[in-house]
Every structure is written in C-alpha cells, then in structure tokens.
Scaffold this active site. Structure first.
Site, PDB file in Angstrom:
ATOM      1  N   ASP A  17      -2.185  -4.812   0.279  1.00  0.00           N
ATOM      2  CA  ASP A  17      -2.717  -5.953   1.042  1.00  0.00           C
ATOM      3  C   ASP A  17      -1.926  -6.223   2.323  1.00  0.00           C
ATOM      4  O   ASP A  17      -1.506  -7.364   2.574  1.00  0.00           O
ATOM      5  CB  ASP A  17      -2.691  -7.236   0.184  1.00  0.00           C
ATOM      6  CG  ASP A  17      -3.303  -7.048  -1.202  1.00  0.00           C
ATOM      7  OD1 ASP A  17      -4.302  -6.330  -1.309  1.00  0.00           O
ATOM      8  OD2 ASP A  17      -2.770  -7.648  -2.165  1.00  0.00           O
ATOM      9  N   GLU A 225     -13.657 -10.304  -0.692  1.00  0.00           N
ATOM     10  CA  GLU A 225     -12.285 -10.792  -0.541  1.00  0.00           C
ATOM     11  C   GLU A 225     -11.677 -10.149   0.703  1.00  0.00           C
ATOM     12  O   GLU A 225     -12.345  -9.421   1.437  1.00  0.00           O
ATOM     13  CB  GLU A 225     -11.441 -10.470  -1.788  1.00  0.00           C
ATOM     14  CG  GLU A 225     -11.278  -8.988  -2.060  1.00  0.00           C
ATOM     15  CD  GLU A 225     -10.562  -8.689  -3.378  1.00  0.00           C
ATOM     16  OE1 GLU A 225     -10.235  -9.613  -4.145  1.00  0.00           O
ATOM     17  OE2 GLU A 225     -10.336  -7.487  -3.643  1.00  0.00           O
TER      18      GLU A 225
HETATM   19  O1  FUB Z   1      -3.410  -7.810  -4.564  1.00  0.00           O
HETATM   20  C1  FUB Z   1      -4.162  -8.682  -5.383  1.00  0.00           C
HETATM   21  C2  FUB Z   1      -5.557  -8.781  -4.913  1.00  0.00           C
HETATM   22  O2  FUB Z   1      -6.165  -7.486  -4.909  1.00  0.00           O
HETATM   23  C3  FUB Z   1      -5.710  -9.246  -3.489  1.00  0.00           C
HETATM   24  O3  FUB Z   1      -5.493 -10.601  -3.316  1.00  0.00           O
HETATM   25  C4  FUB Z   1      -7.083  -8.764  -3.227  1.00  0.00           C
HETATM   26  O4  FUB Z   1      -7.478  -8.813  -1.897  1.00  0.00           O
HETATM   27  C5  FUB Z   1      -7.020  -7.365  -3.784  1.00  0.00           C
HETATM   28  O5  FUB Z   1      -6.427  -6.466  -2.893  1.00  0.00           O
END
Ligand code: FUB
Length: 326
Positions: A17, A225
């Site tokens: 991320d 997301e």
């Molecule tokens: O790293 C945890 C979660 O997985 C992140 O918040 C999301 O965007 C995905 O990458």
C-alpha cells in the site's frame, strides 16, 4: 529507472500500500508493514494484522531505499487496537502528518492522524480518531489550485464501507443489489490544522462516459478501496482498486470532488489478492508505486512495494501496465 520496467523497492521486510510523496526534493514512501500475525484467512481481511509503520526514502528513482525504522506503533495509539492498514502522509507549515486506519476496541475502523517534525517521523498520535472519519485507506491530496488539503477514504468488505450505506454506521454488511448505484469513495476537505474535517463527508461519484453512475454489480469498474488523487495537466485523476477484480483503475474530473468519468485500467492484476497504489511525479516523470505478493510466493498478506513509470497519451489517458511484468 534503469532498463527494468518494475523496480522492487524493499526486500528485507514485507511492505504494501505505498503512498509516495516528494518532500524536500526526496521521495518518501509511506507503506503498510506486512507481518504474519498468525490470524487465519477470511473475507474480512483479519489476517492483515499489521501493527506498525516504517517510512522509506529515496534521493533518486534508482537510488538506495532507506528504511527509517518504526515511525508509529499501534501500542502508542490510545484508541487503536489492531490492523494498521494503508496509510498516507502530508505536510503543512513545517509539520508532517501521518494518516492511518485502524480498528478500535469494538473492531470498527476509523482514521487516525499522528504528527511529526520530520517526514520520516517519529509521529505522535492524536488521542482520538478524526471525528467524522470511518472505514480505511486515507489518501491526502494537496490541491495545487486552491492550496487546500482533501482527505479521501473508504474500502468495501473488510474495510467496512458497506456499513455506512444509509449514511450512518449499521452492522449490516450487505452491499447494494447489482443494479443499484455503486457505493462511493468518500471525500472531505481538511481544516488548516490538518487534524479535523472542515465539512460533511461527501460521496465521490464515478460515472460512465454517458454520465450514468457506475452500478454496484460493475465489479470491473466500481470503486472498492485504495483511493488516490493527483493532477496531471490541470485534470484531476481519481484512481482506485476494484478489489475482487484486482484492477487499478482511474477516472478523471475537473475538481477534487468530482464527478469523475471512468477512463480505464492503470495496471492489470498482480500476484496476490490486493492491489493498491499511489501516483507521484519526480523530476518530470510520473511513477506508479504499487505492491504484489511475488516475494512471499503469493501469500496474500505478505506483499512487497514496487515502482514503475507510467506514461500519458496525448488525450490524457494512461497506458495500461501489465501487473505480471518483471
Ligand atoms: O493492507 C491492508 C489492506 O489491503 C489495505 O488497506 C487495502 O487497500 C488492501 O491493500
């Protein structure tokens, strides 16, 4: 970058991320710090049991990647109990701000902020999460036109965005039916103190080329997301992950709130379930920071951050990168 198309940035720990920014002429990267917390896999993402953040910096795209060590630990955040997920950072008036999602003692995600004197931290957390925040994946954008900062956030499934479909928190985890409008990422302007929202949280609408809102069942295009915003040639680019179809997509608009018109795919699926990114300009070139699970042999919660150059066409569209390329 040299001849390689994708550069693997960090190999001594697992990271994911990556949110990249240029501060003081250096690239600073704010990633999640992946660990194996021994928590069984589930659709809620409980196995993503991260507990702290490390900040990385590079003086050049090909240069050494410096690990500045532990910048913030969950044990030091009064309100947070577990799951330090994807962070971001911003600066204003000589201070640096780390924005991060975590679950509280009731297993509800909120977004917190911590303050530091240097880009690499350490960061001192506020006692409570940002009032009005919820869900995951904060991305803070400095609008070059107004000089204001905006907080983007939200994530479906384990990120709990679907629990806010009526506008307030409800335990119901169901998503809208496939023909209903898709749930939206969220946006709100930050106050000048960088610690609080200056307005009610708004929906960030993504429409198709006919102006129709994307549908909840449009899993290849709807927001899931990993929100990010950047401006290229005066156009606002909102980019994001489609989650269960594993694409990094983008949509363009003419202001920080949208609406944004869906334009295409920035990167096809990588090894691993999640895909997450940031986009950053450095010395006149544009780069995609992202992650995959190749180094861990495909373990979904043990990822590694990478960088690849992106190219824009004359019409402002972005050339699609192959997530599997070496
Ligand atoms: O790293 C945890 C979660 O997985 C992140 O918040 C999301 O965007 C995905 O990458």
């Amino acid at each position: 970058m040299g001849n390689e198309k994708i550069r693997h940035l960090v190999k001594h720990i697992y990271t994911a991320d990556p949110s990249a920014h240029v501060f003081n002429n250096k690239i600073y990267i704010y990633p999640s710090h992946d660990i194996d917390a021994g928590i069984p896999f589930n659709d809620n993402g409980d196995h993503f049991g991260m507990q702290d953040y490390h900040v990385f910096s590079m003086e050049a795209i090909d240069g050494e990647v410096i690990d500045h060590g532990n910048a913030l630990d969950v044990a030091d955040v009064p309100w947070a109990k577990r799951q330090m997920w994807a962070p971001d950072a911003a600066t204003r008036d000589g201070k640096y701000y780390l924005y991060f999602p975590a679950k509280d003692e009731n297993d509800i995600f909120y977004i917190g902020v911590a303050i530091g004197d240097r880009p690499e931290g350490p960061f001192i957390p506020e006692a409570k999460p940002i009032e009005g925040s919820f869900s995951i994946d904060p991305a803070v954008f400095l609008d070059p036109k107004s000089g204001s900062h905006y907080l983007y956030f939200g994530g479906l499934w384990g990120g709990q965005l679907q629990r806010y479909k009526t506008g307030k928190y409800e335990e119901d985890d169901s998503e809208p039916n496939d023909h209903a409008p898709a749930l939206c990422a969220k946006v709100a302007k930050l106050k000048d103190d960088m610690l609080s929202l200056d307005e009610e949280v708004k929906d960030l609408l993504i429409v198709d080329k006919f102006g129709n809102p994307l549908k909840a069942g449009d899993h290849n295009r709807r927001f899931f997301e990993a929100a990010w915003m950047h401006v290229y040639n005066g156009t606002y680019y909102f980019s994001y992950s489609t989650g269960n179809t594993h694409l990094l997509c983008y949509a363009t608009g003419d202001n920080p709130y949208g609406p944004f018109t869906y334009r295409g795919v920035i990167m096809t699926p990588v090894v691993g379930w999640t895909t997450h990114h940031s986009i950053c300009e450095f010395e006149g070139k544009w780069y995609l920071f992202h992650h995959d699970s190749k180094l861990s042999g495909g373990v979904t919660h043990l990822r590694s951050i990478k960088i690849a150059e992106i190219k824009y066409r004359e019409d402002g569209s972005i050339e699609t990168l192959d997530g599997m390329m070496e």
